[in-house]
Enzyme design. Structure first.
Site, PDB file in Angstrom:
ATOM      1  N   SER A 135       0.872  -1.147   0.056  1.00  0.00           N
ATOM      2  CA  SER A 135       0.023   0.001   0.094  1.00  0.00           C
ATOM      3  C   SER A 135       0.941   1.185  -0.057  1.00  0.00           C
ATOM      4  O   SER A 135       1.844   1.215   0.902  1.00  0.00           O
ATOM      5  CB  SER A 135      -0.945   0.113   1.124  1.00  0.00           C
ATOM      6  OG  SER A 135      -1.618   1.228   1.352  1.00  0.00           O
ATOM      7  N   LYS A 161      -1.267  -1.002  -4.444  1.00  0.00           N
ATOM      8  CA  LYS A 161      -2.368  -0.172  -4.002  1.00  0.00           C
ATOM      9  C   LYS A 161      -1.601   1.146  -3.897  1.00  0.00           C
ATOM     10  O   LYS A 161      -0.778   1.470  -3.207  1.00  0.00           O
ATOM     11  CB  LYS A 161      -3.065  -0.786  -2.915  1.00  0.00           C
ATOM     12  CG  LYS A 161      -3.637   0.123  -2.001  1.00  0.00           C
ATOM     13  CD  LYS A 161      -4.702  -0.872  -1.019  1.00  0.00           C
ATOM     14  CE  LYS A 161      -4.576   0.186   0.260  1.00  0.00           C
ATOM     15  NZ  LYS A 161      -5.297  -0.689   1.334  1.00  0.00           N
ATOM     16  N   LYS A 163      -2.881   5.070  -2.482  1.00  0.00           N
ATOM     17  CA  LYS A 163      -3.791   5.664  -1.871  1.00  0.00           C
ATOM     18  C   LYS A 163      -4.070   7.005  -2.531  1.00  0.00           C
ATOM     19  O   LYS A 163      -3.136   7.563  -3.250  1.00  0.00           O
ATOM     20  CB  LYS A 163      -3.221   6.045  -0.518  1.00  0.00           C
ATOM     21  CG  LYS A 163      -2.862   4.965   0.488  1.00  0.00           C
ATOM     22  CD  LYS A 163      -4.149   4.554   1.086  1.00  0.00           C
ATOM     23  CE  LYS A 163      -4.091   3.737   2.306  1.00  0.00           C
ATOM     24  NZ  LYS A 163      -5.173   3.135   3.176  1.00  0.00           N
ATOM     25  N   ASP A 188      -7.209   3.094  -3.105  1.00  0.00           N
ATOM     26  CA  ASP A 188      -7.914   3.168  -1.755  1.00  0.00           C
ATOM     27  C   ASP A 188      -8.109   4.586  -1.370  1.00  0.00           C
ATOM     28  O   ASP A 188      -7.145   5.234  -1.294  1.00  0.00           O
ATOM     29  CB  ASP A 188      -7.232   2.525  -0.821  1.00  0.00           C
ATOM     30  CG  ASP A 188      -7.823   2.287   0.672  1.00  0.00           C
ATOM     31  OD1 ASP A 188      -8.946   2.867   0.912  1.00  0.00           O
ATOM     32  OD2 ASP A 188      -7.139   1.711   1.604  1.00  0.00           O
ATOM     33  N   GLU A 213     -10.960   0.805  -3.378  1.00  0.00           N
ATOM     34  CA  GLU A 213     -11.250   0.481  -2.012  1.00  0.00           C
ATOM     35  C   GLU A 213     -12.023   1.395  -1.318  1.00  0.00           C
ATOM     36  O   GLU A 213     -11.213   2.692  -1.487  1.00  0.00           O
ATOM     37  CB  GLU A 213     -10.414   0.011  -1.271  1.00  0.00           C
ATOM     38  CG  GLU A 213      -9.997  -0.445   0.178  1.00  0.00           C
ATOM     39  CD  GLU A 213      -8.672  -0.984   0.613  1.00  0.00           C
ATOM     40  OE1 GLU A 213      -7.705  -0.957  -0.185  1.00  0.00           O
ATOM     41  OE2 GLU A 213      -8.625  -1.085   1.949  1.00  0.00           O
ATOM     42  N   ASP A 238     -13.646  -1.583   2.911  1.00  0.00           N
ATOM     43  CA  ASP A 238     -12.661  -1.758   4.219  1.00  0.00           C
ATOM     44  C   ASP A 238     -13.492  -1.281   5.429  1.00  0.00           C
ATOM     45  O   ASP A 238     -14.145  -1.853   6.063  1.00  0.00           O
ATOM     46  CB  ASP A 238     -11.431  -1.198   3.957  1.00  0.00           C
ATOM     47  CG  ASP A 238     -10.400  -1.046   5.054  1.00  0.00           C
ATOM     48  OD1 ASP A 238     -10.794  -1.471   6.016  1.00  0.00           O
ATOM     49  OD2 ASP A 238      -9.397  -0.577   4.606  1.00  0.00           O
ATOM     50  N   LYS A 262      -9.847  -6.724   8.066  1.00  0.00           N
ATOM     51  CA  LYS A 262      -8.849  -6.517   8.972  1.00  0.00           C
ATOM     52  C   LYS A 262      -9.290  -7.256  10.478  1.00  0.00           C
ATOM     53  O   LYS A 262     -10.257  -6.963  10.649  1.00  0.00           O
ATOM     54  CB  LYS A 262      -8.892  -4.877   8.982  1.00  0.00           C
ATOM     55  CG  LYS A 262      -8.128  -4.488   7.608  1.00  0.00           C
ATOM     56  CD  LYS A 262      -7.968  -2.869   7.953  1.00  0.00           C
ATOM     57  CE  LYS A 262      -7.145  -2.281   6.604  1.00  0.00           C
ATOM     58  NZ  LYS A 262      -7.625  -0.764   6.565  1.00  0.00           N
ATOM     59  N   GLY A 290      -4.071  -3.897   6.317  1.00  0.00           N
ATOM     60  CA  GLY A 290      -3.269  -3.687   6.917  1.00  0.00           C
ATOM     61  C   GLY A 290      -3.159  -2.459   7.669  1.00  0.00           C
ATOM     62  O   GLY A 290      -3.990  -1.599   7.133  1.00  0.00           O
TER      63      GLY A 290
HETATM   64  O1  OSB Z   1      -7.233   1.552   4.695  1.00  0.00           O
HETATM   65  O2  OSB Z   1      -5.877   0.015   4.227  1.00  0.00           O
HETATM   66  C1  OSB Z   1      -5.874   0.967   4.777  1.00  0.00           C
HETATM   67  C2  OSB Z   1      -3.045   2.050   6.743  1.00  0.00           C
HETATM   68  C3  OSB Z   1      -3.528   2.835   7.903  1.00  0.00           C
HETATM   69  C4  OSB Z   1      -5.005   3.031   7.848  1.00  0.00           C
HETATM   70  C5  OSB Z   1      -5.782   2.410   6.788  1.00  0.00           C
HETATM   71  C6  OSB Z   1      -5.107   1.580   5.949  1.00  0.00           C
HETATM   72  C7  OSB Z   1      -3.647   1.497   5.698  1.00  0.00           C
HETATM   73  C8  OSB Z   1      -3.013   0.786   4.803  1.00  0.00           C
HETATM   74  C9  OSB Z   1      -1.584   0.569   5.276  1.00  0.00           C
HETATM   75  O3  OSB Z   1      -3.373   0.916   3.573  1.00  0.00           O
HETATM   76  C10 OSB Z   1      -1.603  -0.992   4.849  1.00  0.00           C
HETATM   77  C11 OSB Z   1      -0.403  -1.451   5.703  1.00  0.00           C
HETATM   78  O4  OSB Z   1      -0.272  -1.760   6.707  1.00  0.00           O
HETATM   79  O5  OSB Z   1       0.689  -2.118   4.740  1.00  0.00           O
HETATM   80 MG    MG Z   2      -8.364   0.705   3.029  1.00  0.00          MG
END
Ligand code: OSB
Ligand code: MG
Length: 387
Positions: A135, A161, A163, A188, A213, A238, A262, A290
């Site tokens: 991510s 992925k 953001k 995401d 996402e 999510d 999660k 994650g």
């Molecule tokens: O939405 O998946 C998410 C990290 C913090 C809060 C929300 C998200 C995330 C990530 C990181 O996308 C994923 C990771 O821990 O590698």
């Molecule tokens: Mg997410």
């Protein structure tokens, strides 16, 4: 299993680099670790709440409060047959899934160690190697994002992925897609858009993304169904899936075609298994999300990802992507083809580094049952409540 001692610790750990999402920037993590001793056997769990209530409504401090004042006092001294009973014991506490998961998952680890089984096997998992993606946080400009994507593809990660947020979306995703026409890409938004943005989001359809996402409200399934009907790209939920009933609703409404599980967000391994099972029944692929976890949370994610429905790469990457020093031994490593080999030692399969934990801990709470705790079971003299 008698739950003899529960220890809650807050650790301060700094990510190697700031991680930007649509809701803000995270670098200094305040991580809560739960250590339980059941029948003299130690187990570890992590509370995956962030520092601020920007992802969901929990924070490090709300979890500290709920565990300290409600969960731990209610379960210490209890005898249970198996970790899966925990969910029933905490059912009267509304919400606070991440707080509950920290405790439940620690007991799952203890149960697996007691049975001499890898946690993955106790959970019913079968995969011995799991697929990994990364991510990538929001960046200043497309060029720096492209450089980062290239680096992670070179490391072998199977899915990238990105953001996104309004103003840092179409241009960035388009630039990455043009540079890597064949890469498996997803985005995401962490709830940064509204249904009125549907035509804007529809521009993402041309990039052949694996999924989009959580584009809309963090706690709202129905508007995602409206959006899914307008898009070709599969939506993945999510934030708004906290339990299997939410998953069933989302599937029935066709609000998404993929679900991210999660462990913390759904309240622990027992609930995660239920979400997984509902998705499997309906042919909905799942993958492991994650929360910038330490090694303890990462190890739990790996165990969960061995369930057969985890057919898409998870956000589970190597310890070294996030930490200069992780708190487990060995650290989580990823193969050159973007997988993690599941360790077959009992419990989490990783050992927790007590020296690192002691060094990083900033506060501790401990509860013990009204019985003599064997000296071997505790590394420090336990007091009823430390602060
Ligand atoms: O939405 O998946 C998410 C990290 C913090 C809060 C929300 C998200 C995330 C990530 C990181 O996308 C994923 C990771 O821990 O590698
Ligand atoms: Mg997410």
């Amino acid at each position: 299993m008698k739950i003899e001692v529960i220890t809650l610790r807050e650790l301060h750990m700094r990510l190697k680099a700031p991680f930007e999402t649509s809701f803000g920037v995270t670098q200094d993590r305040r991580i809560l670790l739960v250590e339980v001793i059941a029948d003299g056997i130690r187990g570890w769990g992590e509370v995956t709440a962030l520092e601020t209530p920007a992802f969901n409504s929990e924070t490090t401090d709300t979890a500290w409060h709920v565990i300290s004042d409600f969960i731990a006092p209610g379960i210490v001294g209890r005898t249970i047959e198996r970790a899966s009973e925990l969910a029933t014991l905490t059912d009267h506490i509304r919400g606070h899934e991440m707080a509950k998961a920290g405790i439940e998952n620690a007991i799952w680890d203890a149960e697996a160690r007691q049975k001499g089984a890898p946690l993955s096997k106790l959970l019913g998992g079968s995969l011995e190697e799991i697929a990994c993606g990364v991510s990538l946080g929001i960046r200043d400009n497309p060029a720096s994002l492209i450089a980062k994507v290239e680096e992670e593809l070179d490391h072998g990660y199977q899915r990238i992925k990105l953001k996104i947020k309004p103003g840092k979306d179409i241009e960035f995703v388009g630039a990455v897609r043009r540079s890597f026409p064949k890469a498996v890409l997803s985005v995401d938004a962490n709830s940064a858009y509204r249904l009125e943005d549907a035509l804007h989001l529809k521009k993402l359809d041309e990039f052949g993304l694996l999924m989009i996402e959580q584009p809309l409200y963090w706690d709202e399934i129905h508007s995602h169904a409206r959006l899914q009907a307008l898009l070709e790209t599969d939506l993945c939920l999510d934030e708004c899936i906290s339990n299997s009933r939410h998953a069933a609703t989302a599937i029935e409404l066709d609000a998404c075609r993929i679900i991210n599980i999660k462990l913390g967000r759904v309240g622990g391994h027992t609930s995660a298994r239920r979400v997984h099972d509902i998705c499997s029944t309906h042919g909905i692929p799942v993958w492991c999300g994650g929360m910038l976890e330490s090694g303890v949370g990462r190890a739990h994610n790996i165990a969960m990802s061995t369930l057969p429905g985890f057919s898409l790469p998870g956000d589970i990457s190597a310890s070294r992507r996030y930490w200069n020093e992780d708190i487990i031994e060995p650290e989580v490593e990823v193969t050159p083809h973007g997988t993690i080999r599941v360790r077959q030692a009992p419990g989490l399969g990783y050992e927790v580094r007590q020296d690192a934990i002691d060094r990083l801990t900033v506060r501790t709470n401990r509860w013990k049952a009204n019985i003599a705790v064997p000296a071997v079971a505790s590394h420090r003299a336990p007091s009823k409540l430390e602060n």
